[in-house]
Design a protein around this motif. Structure first.
Motif, PDB file in Angstrom:
ATOM      1  N   THR A 266      -4.117   9.892   0.391  1.00  0.00           N
ATOM      2  CA  THR A 266      -4.400  10.128   1.803  1.00  0.00           C
ATOM      3  C   THR A 266      -5.685  10.937   1.903  1.00  0.00           C
ATOM      4  O   THR A 266      -5.998  11.706   0.989  1.00  0.00           O
ATOM      5  CB  THR A 266      -3.236  10.884   2.465  1.00  0.00           C
ATOM      6  OG1 THR A 266      -2.997  12.078   1.732  1.00  0.00           O
ATOM      7  CG2 THR A 266      -1.982  10.058   2.518  1.00  0.00           C
ATOM      8  N   PRO A 267      -6.454  10.741   2.926  1.00  0.00           N
ATOM      9  CA  PRO A 267      -6.195   9.974   4.155  1.00  0.00           C
ATOM     10  C   PRO A 267      -6.625   8.511   4.088  1.00  0.00           C
ATOM     11  O   PRO A 267      -6.554   7.792   5.080  1.00  0.00           O
ATOM     12  CB  PRO A 267      -7.060  10.710   5.184  1.00  0.00           C
ATOM     13  CG  PRO A 267      -8.254  11.135   4.408  1.00  0.00           C
ATOM     14  CD  PRO A 267      -7.717  11.491   3.030  1.00  0.00           C
ATOM     15  N   TYR A 268      -7.048   8.032   2.936  1.00  0.00           N
ATOM     16  CA  TYR A 268      -7.623   6.686   2.835  1.00  0.00           C
ATOM     17  C   TYR A 268      -6.580   5.597   2.946  1.00  0.00           C
ATOM     18  O   TYR A 268      -6.744   4.646   3.696  1.00  0.00           O
ATOM     19  CB  TYR A 268      -8.417   6.547   1.540  1.00  0.00           C
ATOM     20  CG  TYR A 268      -9.350   7.714   1.345  1.00  0.00           C
ATOM     21  CD1 TYR A 268     -10.486   7.854   2.120  1.00  0.00           C
ATOM     22  CD2 TYR A 268      -9.059   8.714   0.427  1.00  0.00           C
ATOM     23  CE1 TYR A 268     -11.326   8.950   1.988  1.00  0.00           C
ATOM     24  CE2 TYR A 268      -9.898   9.807   0.278  1.00  0.00           C
ATOM     25  CZ  TYR A 268     -11.020   9.914   1.061  1.00  0.00           C
ATOM     26  OH  TYR A 268     -11.832  10.996   0.922  1.00  0.00           O
ATOM     27  N   ASN A 269      -5.529   5.700   2.151  1.00  0.00           N
ATOM     28  CA  ASN A 269      -4.484   4.689   2.180  1.00  0.00           C
ATOM     29  C   ASN A 269      -3.231   5.309   1.553  1.00  0.00           C
ATOM     30  O   ASN A 269      -3.170   5.457   0.330  1.00  0.00           O
ATOM     31  CB  ASN A 269      -4.916   3.435   1.413  1.00  0.00           C
ATOM     32  CG  ASN A 269      -3.941   2.296   1.570  1.00  0.00           C
ATOM     33  OD1 ASN A 269      -2.750   2.501   1.772  1.00  0.00           O
ATOM     34  ND2 ASN A 269      -4.434   1.076   1.459  1.00  0.00           N
ATOM     35  N   PRO A 270      -2.227   5.672   2.371  1.00  0.00           N
ATOM     36  CA  PRO A 270      -1.031   6.327   1.831  1.00  0.00           C
ATOM     37  C   PRO A 270      -0.190   5.448   0.915  1.00  0.00           C
ATOM     38  O   PRO A 270       0.670   5.946   0.201  1.00  0.00           O
ATOM     39  CB  PRO A 270      -0.245   6.739   3.084  1.00  0.00           C
ATOM     40  CG  PRO A 270      -0.737   5.830   4.157  1.00  0.00           C
ATOM     41  CD  PRO A 270      -2.157   5.480   3.818  1.00  0.00           C
TER      42      PRO A 270
ATOM     43  N   ALA B 289     -16.546  10.474   3.532  1.00  0.00           N
ATOM     44  CA  ALA B 289     -15.833  11.386   2.637  1.00  0.00           C
ATOM     45  C   ALA B 289     -16.477  11.344   1.261  1.00  0.00           C
ATOM     46  O   ALA B 289     -17.128  10.359   0.903  1.00  0.00           O
ATOM     47  CB  ALA B 289     -14.360  11.006   2.530  1.00  0.00           C
TER      48      ALA B 289
ATOM     49  N   GLU C 154     -15.238  12.133  -2.750  1.00  0.00           N
ATOM     50  CA  GLU C 154     -14.157  12.452  -3.682  1.00  0.00           C
ATOM     51  C   GLU C 154     -14.758  12.726  -5.053  1.00  0.00           C
ATOM     52  O   GLU C 154     -15.703  12.055  -5.473  1.00  0.00           O
ATOM     53  CB  GLU C 154     -13.165  11.298  -3.782  1.00  0.00           C
ATOM     54  CG  GLU C 154     -12.308  11.092  -2.567  1.00  0.00           C
ATOM     55  CD  GLU C 154     -11.245  12.164  -2.390  1.00  0.00           C
ATOM     56  OE1 GLU C 154     -10.726  12.687  -3.400  1.00  0.00           O
ATOM     57  OE2 GLU C 154     -10.916  12.471  -1.233  1.00  0.00           O
TER      58      GLU C 154
ATOM     59  N   THR D 135     -11.972  17.594  -5.415  1.00  0.00           N
ATOM     60  CA  THR D 135     -11.083  17.143  -4.342  1.00  0.00           C
ATOM     61  C   THR D 135      -9.792  16.583  -4.934  1.00  0.00           C
ATOM     62  O   THR D 135      -8.722  16.724  -4.340  1.00  0.00           O
ATOM     63  CB  THR D 135     -11.763  16.093  -3.442  1.00  0.00           C
ATOM     64  OG1 THR D 135     -12.163  14.970  -4.240  1.00  0.00           O
ATOM     65  CG2 THR D 135     -12.965  16.673  -2.717  1.00  0.00           C
TER      66      THR D 135
ATOM     67  N   ARG E 276      -6.075  17.942  -4.075  1.00  0.00           N
ATOM     68  CA  ARG E 276      -4.986  17.044  -3.659  1.00  0.00           C
ATOM     69  C   ARG E 276      -3.771  17.225  -4.568  1.00  0.00           C
ATOM     70  O   ARG E 276      -2.633  17.282  -4.102  1.00  0.00           O
ATOM     71  CB  ARG E 276      -5.478  15.587  -3.680  1.00  0.00           C
ATOM     72  CG  ARG E 276      -4.425  14.593  -3.222  1.00  0.00           C
ATOM     73  CD  ARG E 276      -4.946  13.156  -3.205  1.00  0.00           C
ATOM     74  NE  ARG E 276      -5.898  12.982  -2.108  1.00  0.00           N
ATOM     75  CZ  ARG E 276      -7.216  12.865  -2.266  1.00  0.00           C
ATOM     76  NH1 ARG E 276      -7.742  12.864  -3.479  1.00  0.00           N
ATOM     77  NH2 ARG E 276      -7.999  12.712  -1.229  1.00  0.00           N
TER      78      ARG E 276
END
Length: 156
Positions: free
Chosen positions: A22-26, A126, A128, A132, A136
Motif C-alpha cells: 500500500t498505497p499502490y496495490n493492497p 512516489a 520507493e 521506505t 513499511r
C-alpha cells in the motif's frame, strides 16, 4: 578489523511476513528479506494476483528479477517473464509491470536505488527505496504485534 567479523547469514523466509504494498496495490504483497543502507540495495519477494497492474516507474539503479511462479511483462517490452526466467533491468529503465492472468505471480528481486513512480504526465507520485521499505516493514510489524528482525544486519 570490523569486516572480519561479518559472517555469512542464512535467512529463514518463513519468519518474515508478507506485507501489503500500500498505497499502490493492497493485493500485491512484499516479503522484505534484506536492506543495505550503504549500497541502497533491497532484496524482496513480490507476490501478486494474476490480473494486477502496477504504476509505471523509473529505476535509478539496477534490478534483477527472478520469476518463481506466474507470468508477467512490461507494457513497454515484447518479452514475457515466466517461471525460471531472469529479467535484468539497467539503471534508468522505465516500465509498467502487468501480470498476464497465468496464476499468482511470485518474483524474487534484487533492487538497487530508487523506484520512482510516475503518473501519466510523468509527474513523480512516489519514491520507493530501502528506507521506505524498512519503514513499511517496521510499521506492519508494530501494527500486527510482530517482533521485527534487523533486516539491515549483514550476518542475520
Amino acid at each position: 578489523m570490523n569486516f572480519e567479523n561479518i559472517d555469512t547469514g542464512c535467512i529463514d523466509l518463513e519468519s518474515l511476513p508478507w506485507i501489503p504494498f500500500t498505497p499502490y496495490n493492497p493485493e500485491v504483497m512484499l516479503k522484505y528479506v534484506k536492506f543495505n543502507p550503504i549500497t541502497g540495495e533491497m532484496i524482496v519477494f513480490l507476490k501478486a494476483p494474476g490480473d494486477m497492474e502496477m504504476p509505471r516507474h523509473h529505476h535509478s539503479g539496477t534490478v534483477i528479477a527472478y520469476t518463481l511462479t506466474g507470468k508477467w511483462k512490461y507494457k513497454e517490452h515484447d518479452w514475457t517473464a515466466g517461471p525460471n526466467t531472469v529479467v535484468y533491468e539497467t539503471a534508468s529503465s522505465e516500465h509498467t509491470p502487468v501480470a498476464l492472468n497465468q496464476g499468482e505471480v511470485i518474483v524474487f528481486n534484487v533492487i538497487v536505488g530508487d523506484l520512482v513512480y510516475l503518473d501519466d504526465n510523468n509527474n513523480v507520485i512516489a519514491i520507493e527505496n530501502w528506507k521506505t521499505g524498512m519503514q513499511r516493514y517496521l510499521k506492519f510489524c508494530e501494527d500486527n504485534g510482530i517482533e521485527p528482525q534487523d533486516l539491515t544486519a549483514f550476518n542475520g
